[in-house]
Design a protein around this motif. Sequence first.
Motif, PDB file in Angstrom:
ATOM      1  N   ALA A 217       0.837  -1.204   0.000  1.00 24.26           N
ATOM      2  CA  ALA A 217       0.000   0.000   0.000  1.00 24.26           C
ATOM      3  C   ALA A 217       0.871   1.252   0.000  1.00 24.26           C
ATOM      4  O   ALA A 217       0.602   2.215  -0.724  1.00 24.26           O
TER       5      ALA A 217
ATOM      6  N   GLY B 286       2.371   1.659  -3.365  1.00 19.68           N
ATOM      7  CA  GLY B 286       1.353   2.146  -4.296  1.00 19.68           C
ATOM      8  C   GLY B 286       1.156   3.640  -4.181  1.00 19.68           C
ATOM      9  O   GLY B 286       1.076   4.347  -5.199  1.00 19.68           O
TER      10      GLY B 286
ATOM     11  N   VAL C 203      -3.276   0.835  -8.313  1.00 24.74           N
ATOM     12  CA  VAL C 203      -3.415   1.688  -7.123  1.00 24.74           C
ATOM     13  C   VAL C 203      -4.591   2.632  -7.334  1.00 24.74           C
ATOM     14  O   VAL C 203      -4.716   3.248  -8.401  1.00 24.74           O
TER      15      VAL C 203
ATOM     16  N   VAL D 279      -7.033   3.901   0.428  1.00 28.38           N
ATOM     17  CA  VAL D 279      -6.125   3.421  -0.602  1.00 28.38           C
ATOM     18  C   VAL D 279      -6.524   1.978  -0.929  1.00 28.38           C
ATOM     19  O   VAL D 279      -6.816   1.187  -0.020  1.00 28.38           O
TER      20      VAL D 279
ATOM     21  N   VAL E 174      -5.049  -1.192  -3.280  1.00 21.66           N
ATOM     22  CA  VAL E 174      -3.876  -1.611  -4.044  1.00 21.66           C
ATOM     23  C   VAL E 174      -4.063  -3.053  -4.500  1.00 21.66           C
ATOM     24  O   VAL E 174      -4.667  -3.870  -3.801  1.00 21.66           O
TER      25      VAL E 174
END
Length: 317
Positions: A44, A47, A267, A230, A232
């Motif tokens: 993460a 990304g 991402v 987020v 990913v």
Amino acid sequence: DVAQAQKPSPQLLQAATLPLLPTSLLESFTGRELYYPETVEALARTGMRMTLGESNNEHVQWSAEKKTDRFLSAHGTNGKSAGTDDDWYAALDASREVLVWAGKAKAKDGFYGAELPIIKTTSIVRKSPKFLAELLMDSERVKVYNKMSLGRTDERVFQTGVDTQGGAFGDGESKVVRNLTKPPMVNSIIEFVTCMHARKLRPSDMSILFPNDGNNNDDGDAGSLTDGYVVVSRAVTGEEWSTNGDKNASSSHNGEKLVRNEILLGVNVLNAVPGEPNKTELTAVTHVYSPMIPQMLAKSAGVKAAVDFVRDMRALE
């Protein structure tokens, strides 16, 4: 059974979270590298770094498409933390533009897919970050925004709930999925096997996403940014996920030819637009290997797919 399987070496665990996978280790991957909370967390963070603009990105050299250049010339770039440039968000939202950059990996030799384009988009979608994060993670709703999908199945679920905090598998939701797609004018079915992870953004993520903002600290008030997420994705490869040495030929249960494609890295950074919690600034980066697309067409195909993804998201507004 994850606990009983031998944990991959520290070298493989670290390599699986790099921006690009080292080609020297491709044959060594076990397919279990992303079965651990610490590796999906590292992925993460990788990304988020991959979404950064030219001046701050160690890994990608970006080139803006013409329409994107024109927009940036007129309105500037939004390189600061949210809340500092409401006019920029308003202009992007009103224009309905999808800003597009095509990127090249700065590291060339020894990395898998380094010759393939990396595509980045920034857009405003009139849905909340949480709505979009949950939509992206929900395999039953893939066809809502991916019209070519024949369906996505959860092959292995580590933890559910994008808002999960401090669970047995860390924060957020993590799983391995298998997605089958049937593009027009293609005889084969395209198969992706991908680890997906989604979690809420934290104040400490702001120093990654906005490295030039002197107000960043791990404890400070990050405003609307911590209303973001987020998401990913990365292809899993090796052992149970391999295609028996021939990436291009396995079969579906109907006997149709399956062609394995790979999301080398996907991402999505989903930030709430300041003062408008039901609008999202969506920054997406995609790096995909498709053996059926000639390299000379990879950039145009990648750009089209990235823009179509945003348009399909906007169709839900």
